[in-house]
Design an enzyme around this catalytic site. Structure first.
Site, short mmCIF file in Angstrom:
data_model
loop_
_atom_site.label_atom_id
_atom_site.label_comp_id
_atom_site.label_asym_id
_atom_site.label_seq_id
_atom_site.Cartn_x
_atom_site.Cartn_y
_atom_site.Cartn_z
N CYS A 1 31.07 14.23 -42.90
CA CYS A 1 30.28 13.62 -42.01
C CYS A 1 30.67 14.05 -40.84
O CYS A 1 32.02 14.51 -40.45
CB CYS A 1 29.45 12.15 -42.35
SG CYS A 1 31.03 11.12 -42.64
N HIS B 1 27.98 4.92 -34.06
CA HIS B 1 26.68 5.89 -35.66
C HIS B 1 25.32 5.21 -35.35
O HIS B 1 25.47 3.56 -36.20
CB HIS B 1 27.84 5.22 -36.51
CG HIS B 1 27.44 5.64 -38.07
ND1 HIS B 1 26.77 5.76 -38.56
CD2 HIS B 1 28.33 6.91 -37.79
CE1 HIS B 1 26.55 6.51 -39.51
NE2 HIS B 1 27.24 7.88 -39.29
#
Length: 632
Positions: free
Chosen positions: A27, A551
């Site tokens: 990620c 995020h």
């Protein structure tokens, strides 16, 4: 050698070795391993390893937290461990920040990216086709027998039904649901449409809702560009409006609208444009062939591989068939169209051999052997899309060699007398009507020369790409950085975030915001350094070197891009307040995900002073001052 190779070996060894890895992806900040047995992992050793920030275990994944340079470490892990077969194609990021590309480079990137996932299968099918031509020519198998037909199906299927395969890989490239990409490809090769045209069922008149449709005589089987263009349009089109469709009907309404609109546009515009180009090319080369065989050899030799990229080379095959027919009737001298392109496969194959010997890139080296075998058999797609075209210069060098080969063959009067195989199986095409092998010998000499020249040219000129420096590698930090709130909502302390990598401060200092609007704005001026395919996070490198990571939500990587829509790409320059991405807040919540959005300065330790300007529990609007860091 990658500077992260050593770290990669330590990581592989301490997660239990290659045999213990069932899958790996990454990620924005961490490697995500699926381990067969987590008890074999040496967690404490990894935590103490320089370059590893932390180890987390969540959601059935063993997560090695690295930071924003995780794409480089991931690449090293894959290369060092030879884990290509275990790599998840949906890694959140590709190769770090992307350079700004010219239109041609962007096109090359798209085409090679679409072909890369099935280069192995393409090579295998090319090898089968070559072997089949050999056993058919030598009489080992009867070309009219059923065994030959079954094996032909194995070798031909990937080439005949390219649109559905490319529809799938292009959908992954453009972030369209894969099944929609497959459907767009299947629609293009739907048998009834082709049979209706070739059989005259439509009486030569094609229309869709009363609008005329120009359908190519050969249909779209084996075509490349139409389906890629169709999927690219579908992905863009679907992102425009899908968030406005009510959730109750979204499951069928979205693909319904996308497929119908895109298919109609493809039938009306995208496909016919390709067909028109084919017709124009056919007419052009017919004219050139009548003027000068040598010019024909030069042009076809140089442009053949480029035409293959667009699927336009099929427009020249009918000309060759006409030439063969005239020869059989005793009123023609043979074909020069396929003669002119004969050197291309050998030039490509030689170039790949040279690159294989010269490159230090193990991934590229592994692609070469099957491409070489396939190229010798006359199928160069694996060589083009996997090796030479991504590097550009080798591709055009082979075009030049093929042009010279085509001109020499045509100048020496070599003509095709019949359809034959490809590559080394194509020599029989040059046996003259009276049984002479003189032209065959010329073809053999020229093809070997093409292979050798391709090989030597890459030994001399090929260079591996130099490693690219990170945007912040050579920049000193400014004395201060001011970060605005990227989203509107309520501020919460970073320690309250339900992700240890953020709550522990491992990934940087900052805070989090529970958003009430599905829009992320640039918190400062800078360059987009992180924008994963899943679009759920974004990183910005400020002008002075400060690194900000935003995020959206917890574990939202699992949504695979659904409900997110990026407005920027890596490498873009942005101003404070620019829209970076939008997201469907309600849909993400309904899917069961926490939407808490951390906002952190990843390199906060590089600043002497770090201040949060808004307390936890307070409400902020996007654009309000949130963080200030300085060295004053």
């Amino acid at each position: 050698m990658n500077k992260y190779d050593g770290l990669a070996r330590i990581i592989i060894q301490n997660v239990g070795g290659k045999a213990n890895i069932a899958g790996v992806t990454h990620c924005v900040t961490r490697l995500r391993f699926k381990l067969k047995d987590e008890s074999k992992a040496q967690t404490e050793i990894l935590k103490d390893t320089e370059g590893v920030v932390n180890i987390l275990k969540a959601g059935g994944q063993y997560q090695v937290v690295i930071g924003q340079h995780v794409p480089d470490v991931y690449d090293a892990v894959i290369a060092v461990g030879h884990l290509e077969s275990l790599a998840d194609a949906r890694s959140e990021s590709n190769d770090g920040p992307k350079e700004k590309q010219s239109p041609f480079n962007a096109f090359v990137s798209i085409v090679t990216g679409v072909f890369t996932p099935f280069l192995g299968v393409l090579s295998a099918c090319g090898i089968i086709k070559g072997i089949l031509a050999l056993v058919g020519a030598t009489g080992i198998l009867d070309p009219s027998g059923s065994t030959y037909s079954f094996i032909t199906a194995i070798g031909d299927a990937a080439f005949l039904f390219l649109p559905p395969i490319l529809g799938y890989t292009a959908a992954k490239k453009f972030k369209l649901p894969e099944i929609e990409g497959i459907m767009l490809g299947l629609i293009l090769v739907y048998p009834e449409l082709k049979l209706g045209i070739s059989g005259g069922a439509f009486d030569g008149k094609m229309n869709l809702f009363g609008i005329p449709v120009l359908w190519p005589a050969a249909g779209y089987t084996g075509s490349v560009i139409p389906v890629i263009c169709a999927v690219a349009f579908a992905a863009w089109f679907e992102r425009l409006w899908k968030d406005y469709i009510p959730n109750a009907v979204k499951i069928f309404a979205v693909p319904l609208i996308t497929l119908v609109v895109t298919s109609c546009l493809t039938f009306w515009v995208i496909g016919p444009v390709s067909s028109l180009l084919s017709t124009l090319l056919s007419n052009f080369f017919t004219m050139i062939s009548a003027v000068s065989p040598i010019i024909t050899g030069l042009l076809i030799g140089f442009f053949w591989q480029i035409l293959v990229m667009f699927g336009l080379h099929w427009s020249l095959v009918p000309l060759a068939m006409i030439n063969f027919s005239l020869l059989q009737q005793g009123i023609g001298q043979g074909d020069t169209i396929l003669v002119a392109m004969f050197g291309t496969t050998f030039a490509q194959t030689g170039a790949v051999i040279g690159i294989m010997l010269k490159t230090k890139n193990q991934k590229l080296k592994s692609l070469c052997p099957p491409a070489i075998i396939s190229g010798i058999a006359g199928v160069t797609e694996p060589a083009i899309y996997g090796v030479t075209l991504p590097k550009k210069a080798p591709f055009f060098r082979t075009c030049g060699i093929a042009a010279v080969a085509g001109a020499i063959l045509c100048a020496l009067g070599v003509k095709g007398t019949s359809m034959a195989g490809m590559g080394v199986f194509g020599y029989t095409a040059y046996i003259t009507v009276d049984g002479s092998f003189g032209k065959v010998i010329i073809a053999i000499i020229v093809s070997i020369a093409s292979l050798v020249l391709g090989f030597i040219s890459e030994l001399i000129f090929y260079r591996d790409d130099a490693p690219k420096a990170k945007a912040s590698d050579n920049k000193a930090l400014d004395s201060s950085i001011s970060v605005a709130a990227p989203v509107s909502g309520n501020v919460v302390g970073l320690s309250e975030v339900k992700d240890e990598a953020f709550s522990s401060g491992t990934l940087g200092k900052g805070c989090a915001i529970i958003p009430d609007v599905g829009q992320v704005l640039a918190p400062c001026d800078g360059e987009i350094s992180v924008m994963p395919d899943t679009c759920h996070a974004v990183g910005i490198t400020a002008a002075g070197g400060g690194e900000i990571l935003i995020h959206v939500g917890m574990n939202t990587v699992e949504l695979k891009g659904n409900h997110f829509n990026s407005k920027v790409k890596e490498g873009d320059r942005v101003k404070k307040g620019d829209v970076l991405l939008t997201f469907d807040l309600d849909s993400i919540k309904q899917a069961g995900y926490d939407v808490t959005t951390p906002v952190v300065v990843s390199n906060a330790d590089d600043y002497a002073n770090f201040d949060l300007l808004c307390e936890a529990g307070k409400s902020v609007k996007a654009g309000d001052d949130l963080i200030n860091a300085s060295n004053i």
